[in-house]
Design a protein around this motif. Structure first.
Motif, PDB file in Angstrom:
ATOM      1  N   GLU A   4       0.861  -1.348   0.055  1.00 51.85           N
ATOM      2  CA  GLU A   4       0.068   0.024   0.244  1.00 51.85           C
ATOM      3  C   GLU A   4       0.949   1.270   0.189  1.00 51.85           C
ATOM      4  O   GLU A   4       1.893   1.337   0.593  1.00 51.85           O
ATOM      5  CB  GLU A   4      -0.715   0.113   1.312  1.00 51.85           C
ATOM      6  N   PRO A   5       0.422   2.116  -0.556  1.00 47.86           N
ATOM      7  CA  PRO A   5       1.112   3.782  -0.592  1.00 47.86           C
ATOM      8  C   PRO A   5       1.353   4.138   0.944  1.00 47.86           C
ATOM      9  O   PRO A   5       0.449   4.013   1.616  1.00 47.86           O
ATOM     10  CB  PRO A   5       0.427   4.556  -1.431  1.00 47.86           C
ATOM     11  N   TYR A   6       2.544   4.951   1.141  1.00 45.18           N
ATOM     12  CA  TYR A   6       2.680   5.439   2.332  1.00 45.18           C
ATOM     13  C   TYR A   6       3.531   6.752   2.004  1.00 45.18           C
ATOM     14  O   TYR A   6       4.295   6.756   1.376  1.00 45.18           O
ATOM     15  CB  TYR A   6       3.593   4.620   3.182  1.00 45.18           C
ATOM     16  N   TYR A   7       2.761   7.860   2.375  1.00 44.56           N
ATOM     17  CA  TYR A   7       3.343   9.263   2.211  1.00 44.56           C
ATOM     18  C   TYR A   7       3.671   9.858   3.324  1.00 44.56           C
ATOM     19  O   TYR A   7       3.275  10.007   4.351  1.00 44.56           O
ATOM     20  CB  TYR A   7       2.560   9.951   1.338  1.00 44.56           C
ATOM     21  N   ILE A   8       5.200  10.213   3.462  1.00 46.00           N
ATOM     22  CA  ILE A   8       5.844  10.844   4.478  1.00 46.00           C
ATOM     23  C   ILE A   8       6.568  11.972   4.163  1.00 46.00           C
ATOM     24  O   ILE A   8       7.166  12.073   3.008  1.00 46.00           O
ATOM     25  CB  ILE A   8       6.745   9.855   5.417  1.00 46.00           C
ATOM     26  N   TYR A  40       8.815  -3.288   5.494  1.00 45.87           N
ATOM     27  CA  TYR A  40       7.814  -4.305   5.676  1.00 45.87           C
ATOM     28  C   TYR A  40       6.792  -4.091   4.430  1.00 45.87           C
ATOM     29  O   TYR A  40       5.424  -4.424   4.290  1.00 45.87           O
ATOM     30  CB  TYR A  40       6.971  -3.917   7.072  1.00 45.87           C
ATOM     31  N   GLY A  41       7.480  -3.701   3.099  1.00 46.11           N
ATOM     32  CA  GLY A  41       6.534  -3.834   1.883  1.00 46.11           C
ATOM     33  C   GLY A  41       5.801  -2.408   1.521  1.00 46.11           C
ATOM     34  O   GLY A  41       5.326  -2.607   0.364  1.00 46.11           O
ATOM     35  N   ARG A  42       5.823  -1.472   2.220  1.00 44.26           N
ATOM     36  CA  ARG A  42       4.911  -0.392   1.748  1.00 44.26           C
ATOM     37  C   ARG A  42       5.700   0.078   0.822  1.00 44.26           C
ATOM     38  O   ARG A  42       6.750   0.404   0.655  1.00 44.26           O
ATOM     39  CB  ARG A  42       4.648   0.702   2.862  1.00 44.26           C
ATOM     40  N   ASP A  43       4.683   0.843  -0.229  1.00 45.55           N
ATOM     41  CA  ASP A  43       5.415   1.733  -1.235  1.00 45.55           C
ATOM     42  C   ASP A  43       5.608   2.960  -0.880  1.00 45.55           C
ATOM     43  O   ASP A  43       4.586   3.793  -0.915  1.00 45.55           O
ATOM     44  CB  ASP A  43       4.348   1.590  -2.436  1.00 45.55           C
ATOM     45  N   VAL A  44       6.875   3.503  -0.464  1.00 50.43           N
ATOM     46  CA  VAL A  44       6.820   4.449   0.311  1.00 50.43           C
ATOM     47  C   VAL A  44       7.236   5.968  -0.563  1.00 50.43           C
ATOM     48  O   VAL A  44       8.167   6.033  -1.536  1.00 50.43           O
ATOM     49  CB  VAL A  44       7.847   4.509   1.286  1.00 50.43           C
ATOM     50  N   PHE A  45       6.560   7.192  -0.409  1.00 52.56           N
ATOM     51  CA  PHE A  45       6.877   8.179  -1.099  1.00 52.56           C
ATOM     52  C   PHE A  45       7.469   9.137   0.124  1.00 52.56           C
ATOM     53  O   PHE A  45       6.694   9.294   1.080  1.00 52.56           O
ATOM     54  CB  PHE A  45       6.023   8.893  -1.861  1.00 52.56           C
ATOM     55  N   PRO A 252      -4.190  11.119   0.932  1.00 52.16           N
ATOM     56  CA  PRO A 252      -3.444  12.104   2.041  1.00 52.16           C
ATOM     57  C   PRO A 252      -2.315  11.484   2.788  1.00 52.16           C
ATOM     58  O   PRO A 252      -2.089  10.312   2.759  1.00 52.16           O
ATOM     59  CB  PRO A 252      -4.596  12.123   2.997  1.00 52.16           C
ATOM     60  N   ALA A 253      -1.440  12.161   3.190  1.00 55.32           N
ATOM     61  CA  ALA A 253      -0.214  12.066   3.715  1.00 55.32           C
ATOM     62  C   ALA A 253      -0.445  10.637   5.054  1.00 55.32           C
ATOM     63  O   ALA A 253      -1.540  11.166   5.746  1.00 55.32           O
ATOM     64  CB  ALA A 253       0.788  13.051   4.431  1.00 55.32           C
ATOM     65  N   ASN A 254       0.425   9.723   5.110  1.00 56.12           N
ATOM     66  CA  ASN A 254       0.106   8.919   6.218  1.00 56.12           C
ATOM     67  C   ASN A 254       0.759   9.711   7.470  1.00 56.12           C
ATOM     68  O   ASN A 254       0.337   9.509   8.631  1.00 56.12           O
ATOM     69  CB  ASN A 254       1.215   7.855   6.135  1.00 56.12           C
TER      70      ASN A 254
END
Ligand code: MSP
Length: 488
Positions: A4-8, A40-45, A252-254
């Protein structure tokens, strides 16, 4: 594993000066969170960048005798260099002077439509903080800090206002319900009591004849957008708002990571702007504290107690720096740096407890088993508390927990005394003991990966393939520059 996407994001520092320890701390914390989720596999931006417009930067560039463009390009590079030194793996580095940010900010301004109106502003301006102050707020500061008060400018000018007051009630609801979760709780309460005292509309532009270095207000080039207003927009312009694929995927940003002094901008003004645009608000605002010197004083060059992050990194390495910040500045609170404290932590926890453990195990397997590790048992440690601490943004406690495992392994070796078993014929027992330690060390390597990426990779390289991989030397050689040998 889920991708899942993860935005930080981090806040974007001003480029009027050199990066300091506070900036380094924010980079590191955000990178630790980003690496954890990637692991842990997240698709991080992961977005970061620099805030480059406004009066403060204009003044610094003029003092330096440089053009605004040259000055900001040069200083922005110093932040990129720091990120590289700290192994901060951002996805994108935005500069608010990027033409793309400027164009998208203009779109946002237009999309805010009726939420923006023209009026006249009478009040004060604090250029150091780039903030508008009422006379009353300014007088409060005057009582405790007359020198700072003396730098405030009296303003009486036409500018645009944003209808912040219209969002007072929805903001209270947003924060109270944790739909936008402000962490730690003390910061959440602070924001709520500020909101409950009532919100005024805010100025969001300055006359272009006073502030020329900025983004022109669309349709009114005599006005320049207020630096904070457009800087906040970076969190979506960097994703390509309104139509970029990254925006569609990651907003939205995580979590947005910011320091305590800019909580209000992020927990009040920014979510109100998003509500006005009719788009979702971030899920979490993680507010870190300040890093001070050993006496609890804010560190700054002018006070003579400033330390450049690069000095520490070149002496002890980026992993050690990242470790100190993450474990020894209490998560969400203020903490202290001193060379003695840093070196003590380095020698005690990294050199003795972890580095020596790895060395010992390597040399026992080499001398008792010809370097062959053999079958590894499953590691039996319960790591749920580690993940819980991470989810709660208590990185300090997560590392404390890992170190209970590290200390436990040292103790296990002391108790089992493999060097005595090696003298007997019980080779099988010896193999079981050493293989258990290796399996636990590999688990430790996994757990420290977000914070100590090099060390983690070294441990995996050393033990990960069934036989000891030739070592590259001690992970954390002892350093006694600021502390006495034997003091730790
Ligand atoms: N440009 C604004 C942020 C705009 S975000 C849309 C700004 N810049 S800053 O350079 O002053 O601060 C950048 C970050 O560094 C902030 O999160 C701030 O809290 C943090 N720190 C500044 N000094 C600090 C310490 N001494 N310790 C820890 N962090 C501190 O604000």
């Amino acid at each position: 594993m889920n991708n899942e996407p993860y935005y930080i994001s981090t806040s974007i520092p001003y480029v009027n000066g050199e990066p300091h320890l506070g900036h380094a701390m924010e980079f590191v914390l955000a990178d630790v969170i980003a690496r954890y989720h990637k692991q842990y596999g997240r698709d991080v931006f992961f977005s970061t960048g620099t805030d480059e417009h406004g009066g403060k930067i204009m003044e610094s560039a003029e003092k330096a005798g440089q053009s605004f463009e040259a000055f900001t390009t040069q200083n922005s590079q110093h932040f990129k260099d720091l990120a590289a030194q700290l192994e901060v793996n951002y996805t994108k580095f935005i500069r608010t002077s990027d033409p793309d940010h400027e164009a998208r900010s203009a779109l946002i301004w237009q999309a805010l439509g009726e939420h923006i109106y023209k009026s006249s502003y009478v009040g004060m301006y604090d250029q150091k903080e780039e903030s508008f102050l009422t006379h009353e707020e300014a007088r409060e500061i005057q009582k405790t800090d007359a020198t700072r008060y003396a730098t405030f400018k009296e303003l009486e000018e036409e500018n645009y206002f944003f209808k912040l007051s219209a969002f007072n009630v929805p903001l209270i609801e947003l924060i109270k319900s944790d739909k936008l979760k402000v962490i730690p709780n003390a910061r959440k309460n602070e924001v709520l009591s500020f909101l409950e005292s009532g919100l005024q509309d805010i100025s969001v532009s300055r006359p272009a004849d006073k502030i020329s270095w900025g983004i022109p207000v669309p349709g009114d080039p005599k006005q320049t957008m207020y630096v904070w207003f457009e800087a906040l927009m970076n969190y979506i312009t960097t994703l390509g708002y309104p139509n970029g694929p990254d925006y569609a995927r990651f907003w939205p940003a995580n979590v947005q990571v910011v320091g305590k002094d800019i909580t209000r901008f992020h927990a009040v003004i920014w979510p109100a702007m998003l509500m006005a645009l009719g788009i979702e608000t971030p899920k979490v605002l993680y507010v870190h504290g300040f890093i001070n010197d050993a006496n609890g004083e804010i560190m700054s060059k002018s006070k003579g107690n400033g330390v450049a992050p690069s000095e520490i990194i070149s002496e002890y390495g980026s992993d050690a720096f990242r470790y100190f910040i993450t474990r020894h500045i209490p998560s969400g609170e203020d903490g202290n740096f001193s060379w003695e404290r840093f070196e003590t932590v380095y020698n005690t926890e990294l050199c003795n407890e972890l580095g020596n453990l790895v060395q010992r195990v390597v040399s026992m397997i080499n001398s008792y088993e010809g370097g062959v590790i053999g079958n590894l048992p499953e590691s039996m440690h319960d790591i749920a508390p580690y993940h819980d601490f991470f989810e709660d943004y208590r990185f300090d406690l997560a590392l404390d927990y890992v170190w209970t495992l590290v200390r436990g392994l040292n103790q296990y070796i002391e108790e089992e005394k493999p060097w005595q078993i090696a003298k007997t014929e019980d080779k099988e027992h010896l193999q079981v003991i050493l293989a258990y330690v290796v399996s636990s060390l590999l688990q430790v390597a996994d757990l420290i990966q977000p914070v100590l990426p090099h060390t983690s990779a070294e441990i995996i390289k050393t033990f990960g393939e069934g036989a000891i991989h030739p070592e590259a030397g001690h992970l954390f050689p002892r350093i006694n520059k600021y502390t006495q040998p034997g003091k730790q």
